[in-house]
Design an enzyme around this catalytic site. Sequence first.
Site, PDB file in Angstrom:
ATOM      1  N   ASP A  89      16.995  64.743 -20.097  1.00 18.92           N
ATOM      2  CA  ASP A  89      16.701  63.479 -19.409  1.00 18.92           C
ATOM      3  C   ASP A  89      17.923  62.562 -19.469  1.00 18.92           C
ATOM      4  O   ASP A  89      17.932  61.473 -18.890  1.00 18.92           O
ATOM      5  CB  ASP A  89      15.428  62.811 -19.945  1.00 18.92           C
ATOM      6  N   ASP A 110      13.715  68.760 -20.443  1.00 20.11           N
ATOM      7  CA  ASP A 110      13.213  67.640 -21.241  1.00 20.11           C
ATOM      8  C   ASP A 110      11.930  67.106 -20.635  1.00 20.11           C
ATOM      9  O   ASP A 110      11.848  66.908 -19.414  1.00 20.11           O
ATOM     10  CB  ASP A 110      14.247  66.496 -21.234  1.00 20.11           C
ATOM     11  N   LYS A 154      11.336  70.478 -23.916  1.00 25.29           N
ATOM     12  CA  LYS A 154      11.769  69.823 -25.157  1.00 25.29           C
ATOM     13  C   LYS A 154      11.066  68.464 -25.262  1.00 25.29           C
ATOM     14  O   LYS A 154      10.965  67.747 -24.263  1.00 25.29           O
ATOM     15  CB  LYS A 154      13.285  69.627 -25.180  1.00 25.29           C
ATOM     16  N   GLU A 190      10.706  64.891 -27.913  1.00 25.71           N
ATOM     17  CA  GLU A 190      11.357  64.155 -28.997  1.00 25.71           C
ATOM     18  C   GLU A 190      10.332  63.708 -30.031  1.00 25.71           C
ATOM     19  O   GLU A 190       9.252  63.228 -29.674  1.00 25.71           O
ATOM     20  CB  GLU A 190      12.074  62.915 -28.423  1.00 25.71           C
ATOM     21  N   GLU A 237      19.999  65.527 -33.692  1.00 27.69           N
ATOM     22  CA  GLU A 237      20.996  64.665 -33.041  1.00 27.69           C
ATOM     23  C   GLU A 237      21.459  63.543 -33.972  1.00 27.69           C
ATOM     24  O   GLU A 237      20.642  62.796 -34.539  1.00 27.69           O
ATOM     25  CB  GLU A 237      20.414  64.075 -31.747  1.00 27.69           C
TER      26      GLU A 237
HETATM   27  O1  KIV Z   1      18.902  64.682 -22.685  1.00 26.51           O
HETATM   28  C1  KIV Z   1      19.784  65.278 -23.323  1.00 26.51           C
HETATM   29  O2  KIV Z   1      20.877  65.564 -22.817  1.00 26.51           O
HETATM   30  C2  KIV Z   1      19.499  65.639 -24.706  1.00 26.51           C
HETATM   31  C3  KIV Z   1      20.646  66.123 -25.523  1.00 26.51           C
HETATM   32  C4  KIV Z   1      21.428  64.958 -25.971  1.00 26.51           C
HETATM   33  C5  KIV Z   1      20.205  66.965 -26.659  1.00 26.51           C
HETATM   34  O3  KIV Z   1      18.397  65.504 -25.150  1.00 26.51           O
END
Ligand code: KIV
Length: 266
Positions: free
Chosen positions: A46, A85, A115, A117, A184
Amino acid sequence: MKIKFRTRDFKEKKQRGEKIAMLTAYDANMARLLDRAGVDAILVGDSVGMVVLGFETTVPVTLEAMIHHTAAVSRGTERALIVADMPFMTYETTTAEAVRNAGRLMQEGGAEAVKVEGGSAVLEAVKRLVDVGIPVMGHLGLLPQSVHRVGGFLRQATTPHDADILLADALALEEAGVFAIVLEAIPSDVARTVTAAVSIATIGIGAGPECDGQVLVLHDVLGLTPNLYKFAKAYADLRSEVIAALQAYATDVRTSAFPDDAHSFH
Ligand code: KIV
């Protein structure tokens, strides 16, 4: 024939002590180049909101935008695993909504994994997604979607207490069924401890060299971003090259040097 990189390869590579190379991409053309370069996994992050769409944070990124960019990346990819994401507020409200939204990223976007968070706050959603057959990658440490709560893009797990919480979250995410965890902007020794404690792969970004793999934002690696974070590394200086090429084009147009005979129909 190219052998497709799968979610199970994350753990197998960790067990063999082989590092995993992951990068972000947001369009088909770049995804084709990443695939050609042999990058193992592509994250349709994202971060597209900040890198491509001009937002200050990832918070405004919508599910529709993520589906749009994930579909473009999947059209350009053969070998790399595509992880999309889940954007802010598409998995936090109810598990049913998380499943519906992750399903759209897979069915309409062609994602092969998603993914999310966070740690304890997202465990129920992670379990349900995994139960219904959706591979999930976790993300701990600096959580860009929580930038307004935290008050900036700041390093995390810098106290022993916070490092303990992060380790507990990593173990809980593994238990919930994630196949890998992005770490991260955390101290290297915390990342080392987490990497040793879990049997799934850790993918670092600003988490030192001892993670099982690394991920960076494509535009940073190509040198297209003006100000890099300390943890990012530019492997080319495309920003200067692009500006020089565009200036040369504008000059040619203004001086009528372009189009010449070779670039005209007769
Ligand atoms: O959105 C993204 O690019 C990420 C990376 C920083 C891991 O989540």
